[in-house]
Design a protein around this motif. Sequence first.
Motif, PDB file in Angstrom:
ATOM      1  N   ASP A  13       0.867  -1.181   0.000  1.00  0.00           N
ATOM      2  CA  ASP A  13       0.000   0.000   0.000  1.00  0.00           C
ATOM      3  C   ASP A  13       0.900   1.226   0.000  1.00  0.00           C
ATOM      4  OD1 ASP A  13      -1.850   2.016   0.336  1.00  0.00           O
ATOM      5  OD2 ASP A  13      -2.779   1.157   2.125  1.00  0.00           O
ATOM      6  N   SER A  15      -0.249   4.433  -0.339  1.00  0.00           N
ATOM      7  CA  SER A  15      -1.024   5.658  -0.101  1.00  0.00           C
ATOM      8  C   SER A  15      -0.296   6.544   0.905  1.00  0.00           C
ATOM      9  CB  SER A  15      -2.422   5.309   0.410  1.00  0.00           C
ATOM     10  OG  SER A  15      -2.350   4.582   1.623  1.00  0.00           O
ATOM     11  N   THR A  41      -1.789  12.117  -1.494  1.00  0.00           N
ATOM     12  CA  THR A  41      -2.948  12.995  -1.415  1.00  0.00           C
ATOM     13  C   THR A  41      -2.436  14.255  -0.734  1.00  0.00           C
ATOM     14  OG1 THR A  41      -4.449  11.124  -1.160  1.00  0.00           O
ATOM     15  CG2 THR A  41      -5.262  13.281  -0.446  1.00  0.00           C
ATOM     16  N   LYS A  54     -10.702  10.302   6.739  1.00  0.00           N
ATOM     17  CA  LYS A  54     -12.002   9.624   6.843  1.00  0.00           C
ATOM     18  C   LYS A  54     -12.376   8.937   5.538  1.00  0.00           C
ATOM     19  CE  LYS A  54     -13.847  12.506  10.511  1.00  0.00           C
ATOM     20  NZ  LYS A  54     -14.772  13.566  10.886  1.00  0.00           N
ATOM     21  N   VAL A  55     -12.004   9.541   4.411  1.00  0.00           N
ATOM     22  CA  VAL A  55     -12.298   8.941   3.103  1.00  0.00           C
ATOM     23  C   VAL A  55     -11.433   7.702   2.889  1.00  0.00           C
ATOM     24  CG1 VAL A  55     -12.152   9.299   0.603  1.00  0.00           C
ATOM     25  CG2 VAL A  55     -13.070  11.099   2.060  1.00  0.00           C
ATOM     26  N   LYS A  56     -10.117   7.836   3.104  1.00  0.00           N
ATOM     27  CA  LYS A  56      -9.199   6.705   2.955  1.00  0.00           C
ATOM     28  C   LYS A  56      -8.018   6.919   3.883  1.00  0.00           C
ATOM     29  CE  LYS A  56      -6.649   3.945  -0.395  1.00  0.00           C
ATOM     30  NZ  LYS A  56      -5.280   3.870   0.027  1.00  0.00           N
ATOM     31  N   PRO A  58      -4.497   6.654   5.088  1.00  0.00           N
ATOM     32  CA  PRO A  58      -3.246   6.367   4.372  1.00  0.00           C
ATOM     33  C   PRO A  58      -2.331   5.411   5.142  1.00  0.00           C
ATOM     34  CG  PRO A  58      -3.067   8.457   5.489  1.00  0.00           C
ATOM     35  CD  PRO A  58      -4.482   7.969   5.724  1.00  0.00           C
ATOM     36  N   ARG A  83      -5.989   4.114  11.245  1.00  0.00           N
ATOM     37  CA  ARG A  83      -5.064   3.076  10.771  1.00  0.00           C
ATOM     38  C   ARG A  83      -3.861   3.020  11.713  1.00  0.00           C
ATOM     39  NH1 ARG A  83      -3.627   1.941   4.533  1.00  0.00           N
ATOM     40  NH2 ARG A  83      -2.360   0.107   4.897  1.00  0.00           N
TER      41      ARG A  83
END
Length: 184
Positions: A13, A15, A41, A54-56, A58, A83
């Motif tokens: 991952d 992100s 992002t 909240k959306v994704k 990282p 996370r």
Amino acid sequence: MTDLSAEVSALPDRSLLVLDDDAPLRTRLGRALEQRGFEPTLVGSVQEAIAAVKVKAPAYAVLDMRLEDGSGLKVVEAVRDARPDAKIIMLTGYGNIATAVQAVKAGAVDYLSKPADADDVVRALLARGDAPAPPDNPMSADRVRWEHIQRVYELCNHNVSETARRLNMHRRTLQRILAKRAPR
């Protein structure tokens, strides 16, 4: 750069949340980290960062400590809640021991002073518990002093007399320092 890019490409991952209220710095850092394989992002405020988390949530985050709308420590907590395994690096132009301790207690894995090289950021994000190697080009003592004076000057709303009083220095000495360019 290729060794770091290969390591980043191997991550399951990639992100990455980049939070900094300095738009040019945020854009440059985001672009450099994207070239090294991350999927960044970019956000410019604490509110934007919390909404993005909240959306994704990282896997990685590079967060500025002091922002116009609050502290990056709030975002550390939000990322940790969303996370727990995320690796978080605090980035600031005004590093000191107290804020470094705060950042680590909140859940950051490392604390870098601006200007941080993108490779230094990637190395800190990829570190596996070992103490990171000292930077190749650390700030000079003169630069650290100048950064501290600028921060106090900013906190005193650009009031030279108040800044001189807080720094326990003569006002004229401070004026001479403020009139010069930043040391390298």
